[in-house]
Enzyme design. Sequence first.
Site, PDB file in Angstrom:
ATOM      1  N   TRP A 137       0.898  -1.163   0.078  1.00  0.00           N
ATOM      2  CA  TRP A 137       0.067   0.008   0.057  1.00  0.00           C
ATOM      3  C   TRP A 137       0.799   1.107   0.041  1.00  0.00           C
ATOM      4  O   TRP A 137       0.395   2.394  -0.322  1.00  0.00           O
ATOM      5  CB  TRP A 137      -0.878   0.077   1.214  1.00  0.00           C
ATOM      6  CG  TRP A 137      -0.282  -0.177   2.559  1.00  0.00           C
ATOM      7  CD1 TRP A 137      -0.281  -1.407   3.295  1.00  0.00           C
ATOM      8  CD2 TRP A 137       0.441   0.758   3.524  1.00  0.00           C
ATOM      9  NE1 TRP A 137       0.423  -1.307   4.394  1.00  0.00           N
ATOM     10  CE2 TRP A 137       1.032  -0.044   4.454  1.00  0.00           C
ATOM     11  CE3 TRP A 137       0.708   2.212   3.073  1.00  0.00           C
ATOM     12  CZ2 TRP A 137       1.774   0.692   5.535  1.00  0.00           C
ATOM     13  CZ3 TRP A 137       1.548   2.868   4.162  1.00  0.00           C
ATOM     14  CH2 TRP A 137       1.825   2.079   5.403  1.00  0.00           C
ATOM     15  N   ASN A 138       2.042   1.179   0.418  1.00  0.00           N
ATOM     16  CA  ASN A 138       2.866   2.470   0.672  1.00  0.00           C
ATOM     17  C   ASN A 138       3.360   2.951  -0.802  1.00  0.00           C
ATOM     18  O   ASN A 138       3.379   4.337  -0.722  1.00  0.00           O
ATOM     19  CB  ASN A 138       4.066   2.212   1.620  1.00  0.00           C
ATOM     20  CG  ASN A 138       5.143   1.294   1.086  1.00  0.00           C
ATOM     21  OD1 ASN A 138       4.534   0.341   0.251  1.00  0.00           O
ATOM     22  ND2 ASN A 138       6.391   1.200   1.604  1.00  0.00           N
ATOM     23  N   ARG A 177       6.911  -1.572 -11.387  1.00  0.00           N
ATOM     24  CA  ARG A 177       8.117  -2.027 -11.225  1.00  0.00           C
ATOM     25  C   ARG A 177       8.169  -3.607 -11.198  1.00  0.00           C
ATOM     26  O   ARG A 177       8.935  -4.170 -11.588  1.00  0.00           O
ATOM     27  CB  ARG A 177       8.974  -1.894  -9.747  1.00  0.00           C
ATOM     28  CG  ARG A 177      10.241  -2.232  -9.535  1.00  0.00           C
ATOM     29  CD  ARG A 177      10.772  -1.571  -8.343  1.00  0.00           C
ATOM     30  NE  ARG A 177      10.628  -1.798  -7.110  1.00  0.00           N
ATOM     31  CZ  ARG A 177      10.936  -1.522  -5.980  1.00  0.00           C
ATOM     32  NH1 ARG A 177      11.932  -0.385  -6.113  1.00  0.00           N
ATOM     33  NH2 ARG A 177      10.661  -2.212  -4.811  1.00  0.00           N
ATOM     34  N   PRO A 196      -3.309  -5.781  -5.717  1.00  0.00           N
ATOM     35  CA  PRO A 196      -2.874  -4.672  -4.913  1.00  0.00           C
ATOM     36  C   PRO A 196      -3.459  -4.865  -3.392  1.00  0.00           C
ATOM     37  O   PRO A 196      -4.185  -5.500  -2.966  1.00  0.00           O
ATOM     38  CB  PRO A 196      -3.632  -3.284  -5.644  1.00  0.00           C
ATOM     39  CG  PRO A 196      -4.845  -3.981  -6.244  1.00  0.00           C
ATOM     40  CD  PRO A 196      -4.234  -5.592  -6.415  1.00  0.00           C
ATOM     41  N   GLY A 201       6.372  -6.671   0.465  1.00  0.00           N
ATOM     42  CA  GLY A 201       5.634  -6.365   1.551  1.00  0.00           C
ATOM     43  C   GLY A 201       6.684  -7.002   2.954  1.00  0.00           C
ATOM     44  O   GLY A 201       7.546  -7.243   2.783  1.00  0.00           O
ATOM     45  N   SER A 202       5.843  -7.438   3.973  1.00  0.00           N
ATOM     46  CA  SER A 202       6.696  -7.849   5.210  1.00  0.00           C
ATOM     47  C   SER A 202       7.317  -8.962   4.822  1.00  0.00           C
ATOM     48  O   SER A 202       6.945  -9.934   4.256  1.00  0.00           O
ATOM     49  CB  SER A 202       5.520  -7.701   6.332  1.00  0.00           C
ATOM     50  OG  SER A 202       4.757  -9.162   6.388  1.00  0.00           O
ATOM     51  N   GLU A 207      10.667  -8.628  -1.958  1.00  0.00           N
ATOM     52  CA  GLU A 207      11.403  -7.298  -1.328  1.00  0.00           C
ATOM     53  C   GLU A 207      10.483  -7.307  -0.229  1.00  0.00           C
ATOM     54  O   GLU A 207       9.601  -6.921   0.051  1.00  0.00           O
ATOM     55  CB  GLU A 207      11.207  -6.221  -2.495  1.00  0.00           C
ATOM     56  CG  GLU A 207      11.999  -5.055  -2.034  1.00  0.00           C
ATOM     57  CD  GLU A 207      11.333  -3.899  -1.223  1.00  0.00           C
ATOM     58  OE1 GLU A 207      11.418  -3.911  -0.343  1.00  0.00           O
ATOM     59  OE2 GLU A 207      10.422  -3.216  -1.806  1.00  0.00           O
ATOM     60  N   LEU A 208      11.378  -7.466   0.943  1.00  0.00           N
ATOM     61  CA  LEU A 208      10.698  -7.594   2.401  1.00  0.00           C
ATOM     62  C   LEU A 208      11.175  -6.554   3.087  1.00  0.00           C
ATOM     63  O   LEU A 208      11.429  -5.536   2.958  1.00  0.00           O
ATOM     64  CB  LEU A 208      11.159  -9.102   2.771  1.00  0.00           C
ATOM     65  CG  LEU A 208      10.785 -10.335   2.007  1.00  0.00           C
ATOM     66  CD1 LEU A 208      11.050 -11.639   2.576  1.00  0.00           C
ATOM     67  CD2 LEU A 208       9.367 -10.244   1.499  1.00  0.00           C
ATOM     68  N   CYS A 244       9.951   0.821   3.142  1.00  0.00           N
ATOM     69  CA  CYS A 244      10.985  -0.248   3.793  1.00  0.00           C
ATOM     70  C   CYS A 244      12.559   0.396   3.692  1.00  0.00           C
ATOM     71  O   CYS A 244      13.271  -0.258   4.381  1.00  0.00           O
ATOM     72  CB  CYS A 244      10.795  -1.530   2.597  1.00  0.00           C
ATOM     73  SG  CYS A 244      11.203  -0.953   0.964  1.00  0.00           S
ATOM     74  N   SER A 251      17.100   4.475  -4.724  1.00  0.00           N
ATOM     75  CA  SER A 251      16.158   3.770  -5.576  1.00  0.00           C
ATOM     76  C   SER A 251      16.146   4.498  -6.892  1.00  0.00           C
ATOM     77  O   SER A 251      16.203   5.925  -7.090  1.00  0.00           O
ATOM     78  CB  SER A 251      14.753   3.898  -5.033  1.00  0.00           C
ATOM     79  OG  SER A 251      14.511   3.555  -3.692  1.00  0.00           O
TER      80      SER A 251
END
Length: 496
Positions: A168-169, A177, A193, A246-247, A268-269, A302, A459
């Site tokens: 969501w961020n 991406r 999403p 995400g987490s 990508e955590l 993140c 980034s």
Amino acid sequence: MTGTTAETVTSHREADVVAQAPKQLFIDGQWVDARGGRTLDVVDPSTGEVLCAVADASEEDGWDALKAAERAQAELAALPPRKRADILMRAFELMHERIDDLALLMTLEMGKPLAEAKGEVAYAAEFFRHFAEEATRIDGGYQTAPAGGSRFLVTRQPVGPSILITPWNFPLAMGARKIGPAIAAGCTSVTKPAAQTPLSMLALGEILSEAGAPAGSVNILATSTSGKVMEPLIRSGIARKLSFTGSTSVGRTLLEQCAGRVLRTSMELGGNAAFVVFEDGDLDKAVDGAMLAKMRNSGEACTAANRIFVHRSVIEEFGRLLTERMSELTVGRGVDDGVKVGPMIDANQRDKVDELVQDAISGGARVLTGAEALDGGGFFYRPTVLTDVPESARMRDEEIFGPVAALTPFDSEEEVVAAVNSTEYGLVNYVYTESLRRGLRVAESVESGMVGLNQGVVSNPAAPFGGVKESGLGREGGPTGIDEFLETKLIGIAMD
């Protein structure tokens, strides 16, 4: 917090953008309601009020999307690279043509200030341009076998139907991406999403359709029951790739699900980024970098600086300068003039940030500014600077994901490198020093996939993004990003 005014965006303009946004599922090139007519509410985090309802996908809708991707796979893979590139370039152009509407839609559903949202739209579009260029560079090889008698022909082929799960961020950038390299490589996809921010991705689906993406090549599902909808698809044997942002806890679960079918994975955590300021660092530049590394997206990133280590000889001055900058930030609705800090995504996130702050204070941390939730509608937290954050504080190990800068003093290079590496995460770290030798030495010593040396943002669509340890697997962006969606095939050719 700013008041409600008509400074920049009128309520009518907000309503028009929401009204025009797609709210159905995008499956097989068509906009369809969820089976059973389920919907989920999208909430404006700056007011706590419902913006609209969107279709809430069921397990059956998930299967429809994956089967559409399976049917479309051969067609997309057969498209010449230049035609796949043309789709992405047209999408890039459409995103810039609609940047104002896309940015406003993102601000309304996610909360970030409008200027940041515009920046994200441009950043997201750049992934399409970058991977349009990479699509025509997919290569292979030809060589003689070392012993002679045969030849090796190496070719690259698309992995196949891919499942893409976005957070969501950064609701638009993370979708671009993943979808950009998938299309460039010739992989169809099903994208899910985050339930909090589906509107940006649905708008992206509309753009890709207009740009010429074949029916079924891009499918988008919003759902409030992610596990029930996505797990069967992951375990189906139809999907051949999963890309997730995400987490770490959710990533572990998804990896277990992928293991049964040995799916190709990109993860990508979580992150626990350190921001290190040595005694010889330029403090003005370091504070500028800290503001970027900490306050981008109001700290809900993140890559956000989670642990700020400052040499004991300069920590007082650094803290004073950073506190001045943080105290000046205006908090409010992202659509209002002058707002630099928007709301947290929801009440749970705001409360978690405050819980971490109060835990650090109870352990001895000193408050230089902030350290409180703001009253009124929405989920706001005052920009905060803490110093002397103890090693026992939870925020030393847990992602803050909010506008809180936590300062800790250090005395030696060896001490701070050990502290930086004392985490299971390894996404990005930041180092400020005027010594090139020290900068390179520390950059090579810290355990992370990325390092910002005298810069607070790393980034870039043209650079590989990803972490080590429990911060993830694989890379997104850069020349290696498309590799995640390609298989290497050897064709041995007898010559005798």
